[in-house]
Design a protein around this motif. Structure first.
Motif, PDB file in Angstrom:
ATOM      1  N   ARG A  14       7.646  -0.480  -0.109  1.00 43.36           N
ATOM      2  CA  ARG A  14       8.067  -1.721   0.537  1.00 43.36           C
ATOM      3  C   ARG A  14       7.282  -2.916  -0.006  1.00 43.36           C
ATOM      4  NH1 ARG A  14       7.343  -3.272   6.991  1.00 43.36           N
ATOM      5  NH2 ARG A  14       7.832  -5.480   6.723  1.00 43.36           N
ATOM      6  N   VAL A  15       5.967  -2.751  -0.119  1.00 41.38           N
ATOM      7  CA  VAL A  15       5.124  -3.848  -0.596  1.00 41.38           C
ATOM      8  C   VAL A  15       5.338  -4.073  -2.091  1.00 41.38           C
ATOM      9  CG1 VAL A  15       2.761  -4.691  -0.814  1.00 41.38           C
ATOM     10  CG2 VAL A  15       3.437  -3.398   1.219  1.00 41.38           C
ATOM     11  N   ARG A  16       5.480  -2.986  -2.862  1.00 42.43           N
ATOM     12  CA  ARG A  16       5.711  -3.148  -4.303  1.00 42.43           C
ATOM     13  C   ARG A  16       7.000  -3.925  -4.565  1.00 42.43           C
ATOM     14  NH1 ARG A  16       4.548   2.446  -4.534  1.00 42.43           N
ATOM     15  NH2 ARG A  16       6.674   2.873  -5.262  1.00 42.43           N
ATOM     16  N   MET A  17       8.043  -3.643  -3.805  1.00 39.70           N
ATOM     17  CA  MET A  17       9.297  -4.364  -4.014  1.00 39.70           C
ATOM     18  C   MET A  17       9.115  -5.849  -3.725  1.00 39.70           C
ATOM     19  SD  MET A  17      13.104  -3.558  -2.587  1.00 39.70           S
ATOM     20  CE  MET A  17      14.382  -4.824  -2.572  1.00 39.70           C
ATOM     21  N   GLN A  18       8.354  -6.170  -2.712  1.00 42.93           N
ATOM     22  CA  GLN A  18       8.061  -7.571  -2.411  1.00 42.93           C
ATOM     23  C   GLN A  18       7.319  -8.223  -3.573  1.00 42.93           C
ATOM     24  OE1 GLN A  18       5.395  -8.128   0.878  1.00 42.93           O
ATOM     25  NE2 GLN A  18       5.897 -10.288   1.131  1.00 42.93           N
ATOM     26  N   ILE A  19       6.352  -7.523  -4.131  1.00 42.55           N
ATOM     27  CA  ILE A  19       5.598  -8.049  -5.280  1.00 42.55           C
ATOM     28  C   ILE A  19       6.532  -8.292  -6.464  1.00 42.55           C
ATOM     29  CG2 ILE A  19       3.880  -7.398  -7.034  1.00 42.55           C
ATOM     30  CD1 ILE A  19       2.333  -5.996  -4.749  1.00 42.55           C
ATOM     31  N   TYR A  20       7.438  -7.340  -6.730  1.00 44.23           N
ATOM     32  CA  TYR A  20       8.372  -7.482  -7.854  1.00 44.23           C
ATOM     33  C   TYR A  20       9.340  -8.639  -7.605  1.00 44.23           C
ATOM     34  CZ  TYR A  20       6.767  -2.693  -8.849  1.00 44.23           C
ATOM     35  OH  TYR A  20       6.002  -1.575  -9.104  1.00 44.23           O
ATOM     36  N   ALA A  21       9.853  -8.738  -6.394  1.00 41.71           N
ATOM     37  CA  ALA A  21      10.831  -9.785  -6.088  1.00 41.71           C
ATOM     38  C   ALA A  21      10.215 -11.175  -6.177  1.00 41.71           C
ATOM     39  CB  ALA A  21      11.423  -9.555  -4.698  1.00 41.71           C
ATOM     40  N   LYS A  22       8.938 -11.284  -5.858  1.00 39.15           N
ATOM     41  CA  LYS A  22       8.262 -12.572  -5.920  1.00 39.15           C
ATOM     42  C   LYS A  22       7.725 -12.892  -7.318  1.00 39.15           C
ATOM     43  CE  LYS A  22       6.714 -13.410  -1.193  1.00 39.15           C
ATOM     44  NZ  LYS A  22       7.163 -14.810  -1.188  1.00 39.15           N
ATOM     45  N   GLY A  23       7.745 -11.894  -8.194  1.00 41.52           N
ATOM     46  CA  GLY A  23       7.223 -12.120  -9.540  1.00 41.52           C
ATOM     47  C   GLY A  23       5.714 -12.250  -9.568  1.00 41.52           C
ATOM     48  N   ILE A  24       5.020 -11.611  -8.625  1.00 40.42           N
ATOM     49  CA  ILE A  24       3.554 -11.675  -8.572  1.00 40.42           C
ATOM     50  C   ILE A  24       2.978 -10.803  -9.691  1.00 40.42           C
ATOM     51  CG2 ILE A  24       1.513 -11.215  -7.172  1.00 40.42           C
ATOM     52  CD1 ILE A  24       3.327 -11.558  -4.684  1.00 40.42           C
ATOM     53  N   THR A  25       2.102 -11.367 -10.477  1.00 40.15           N
ATOM     54  CA  THR A  25       1.563 -10.640 -11.634  1.00 40.15           C
ATOM     55  C   THR A  25       0.052 -10.405 -11.559  1.00 40.15           C
ATOM     56  OG1 THR A  25       1.293 -12.709 -12.855  1.00 40.15           O
ATOM     57  CG2 THR A  25       3.369 -11.506 -13.158  1.00 40.15           C
ATOM     58  N   ASP A  26      -0.615 -10.940 -10.537  1.00 42.52           N
ATOM     59  CA  ASP A  26      -2.077 -10.819 -10.489  1.00 42.52           C
ATOM     60  C   ASP A  26      -2.544  -9.819  -9.435  1.00 42.52           C
ATOM     61  OD1 ASP A  26      -1.275 -12.355  -8.359  1.00 42.52           O
ATOM     62  OD2 ASP A  26      -2.856 -13.865  -8.559  1.00 42.52           O
ATOM     63  N   ILE A  27      -1.671  -8.871  -9.057  1.00 42.38           N
ATOM     64  CA  ILE A  27      -2.064  -7.784  -8.176  1.00 42.38           C
ATOM     65  C   ILE A  27      -1.959  -6.483  -8.958  1.00 42.38           C
ATOM     66  CG2 ILE A  27      -1.542  -6.475  -6.078  1.00 42.38           C
ATOM     67  CD1 ILE A  27      -0.508  -8.999  -4.821  1.00 42.38           C
ATOM     68  N   VAL A  28      -3.062  -5.782  -9.104  1.00 41.29           N
ATOM     69  CA  VAL A  28      -3.104  -4.508  -9.823  1.00 41.29           C
ATOM     70  C   VAL A  28      -2.627  -3.396  -8.899  1.00 41.29           C
ATOM     71  CG1 VAL A  28      -4.592  -2.853 -11.008  1.00 41.29           C
ATOM     72  CG2 VAL A  28      -5.001  -5.317 -11.261  1.00 41.29           C
ATOM     73  N   LEU A  29      -1.741  -2.538  -9.392  1.00 45.40           N
ATOM     74  CA  LEU A  29      -1.267  -1.392  -8.626  1.00 45.40           C
ATOM     75  C   LEU A  29      -2.048  -0.159  -9.063  1.00 45.40           C
ATOM     76  CD1 LEU A  29       2.590  -1.989  -8.839  1.00 45.40           C
ATOM     77  CD2 LEU A  29       0.984  -2.834  -7.112  1.00 45.40           C
ATOM     78  N   GLU A  30      -2.598   0.564  -8.094  1.00 45.72           N
ATOM     79  CA  GLU A  30      -3.446   1.712  -8.431  1.00 45.72           C
ATOM     80  C   GLU A  30      -3.357   2.780  -7.344  1.00 45.72           C
ATOM     81  OE1 GLU A  30      -8.197   2.304  -8.325  1.00 45.72           O
ATOM     82  OE2 GLU A  30      -7.502   0.842  -9.803  1.00 45.72           O
ATOM     83  N   ARG A  31      -3.265   4.028  -7.744  1.00 44.97           N
ATOM     84  CA  ARG A  31      -3.357   5.123  -6.784  1.00 44.97           C
ATOM     85  C   ARG A  31      -4.824   5.512  -6.682  1.00 44.97           C
ATOM     86  NH1 ARG A  31      -0.445   8.952  -4.102  1.00 44.97           N
ATOM     87  NH2 ARG A  31      -1.537  10.914  -3.681  1.00 44.97           N
ATOM     88  N   PRO A  32      -5.426   5.465  -5.493  1.00 48.91           N
ATOM     89  CA  PRO A  32      -6.850   5.798  -5.361  1.00 48.91           C
ATOM     90  C   PRO A  32      -7.102   7.263  -5.690  1.00 48.91           C
ATOM     91  CG  PRO A  32      -5.829   5.528  -3.211  1.00 48.91           C
ATOM     92  CD  PRO A  32      -4.823   5.070  -4.214  1.00 48.91           C
TER      93      PRO A  32
END
Length: 235
Positions: A14-32
């Motif tokens: 849900r949050v990743r889709m929001q990031i993609y839709a907004k075009g946010i590029t300064d949030i790193v995605l990582e699996r802990p």
């Protein structure tokens, strides 16, 4: 910022889709690496993903993260142009997050259970079927949940409908989406939108990886090891 996430986590999706839709590029995605282990729970008491890491300040809960990102990155807006539109968007998002996704999250272990608990399946599966019918009366008919554009409602509904389509039949409950015309049309159109399509690729990848781990027995071993570590840490 960093988002602790995982391909198959519907709340992370849900949050990743929001990031993609907004075009946010300064949030790193990582699996802990320590997800599910005592060290992760020590840092994040809830122990689940997603978690937004803001310079060491950890923010859990997908809805809270989504609202925070909407304030920090207000353009393009994923809320309504009026308070009433925003209320409708949040209602649809809540249906996706709570009425659908939460029931599917609790029901999903029955899809891999050796001895399925039919009482749980009937209760939670029945709730999912009922709530898809409710969604059918409230969803937009132009390929979007509301307002003719991608909103926070679409972000919550995308992983919820993915879980229903791909996991619910494994519990013995028929997928209700095809029998609800408005939801079926919305679901078909939603998958053509780039942010949703991108998240669905990740969700399908995560599902295939999980099924392979289950097939080989590795998943069961991982879960047992995590449970033992948590029990030891709580002594």
């Amino acid at each position: 910022m960093k988002l602790y996430s995982g391909d198959l986590s519907p709340y992370s999706a849900r949050v990743r889709m929001q990031i993609y839709a907004k075009g946010i590029t300064d949030i790193v995605l990582e699996r802990p690496a320590d997800f599910g282990m005592p060290a992760f729970r020590q840092r994040n008491p809830i122990g689940r993903i997603p978690v937004l890491d803001i310079d060491g300040d950890l923010m859990p809960e997908s809805e809270v993260i989504a609202e925070y990102l909407e304030q920090v990155y207000p353009t393009p807006s994923m809320l309504g142009a009026t308070p009433r539109e925003t209320a409708h968007i949040r209602t649809l998002a809540r249906i996706g997050d709570v009425y659908l996704m939460n029931n599917m999250f609790m029901l999903s272990p029955q899809a891999r259970a050796a001895d399925r608990d039919q009482g749980i399946v009937d209760l939670l599966g029945g709730q999912v079927v009922r709530n898809v019918k409710a969604l059918d009366r409230m969803i937009g008919t132009d390929g979007y949940a509301a307002c003719g554009r991608i909103t926070m409602a679409d972000c919550a509904l995308t992983p919820a409908l993915f879980m229903i389509e791909n996991v619910l039949p494994g519990t013995g409950v028929e997928n209700p989406i095809p029998k609800n015309a408005n939801v079926a049309a919305y679901w078909a159109a939603l998958q053509t939108h780039e942010p949703a399509a991108r998240v669905l690729v990740e969700l399908h990848r995560g599902l295939e990886e999980r099924r392979e781990l289950i097939r080989t027995g590795a998943f069961q071993k991982m879960m047992a090891a995590a449970k033992a570590a948590m029990e030891k840490a709580e002594v």
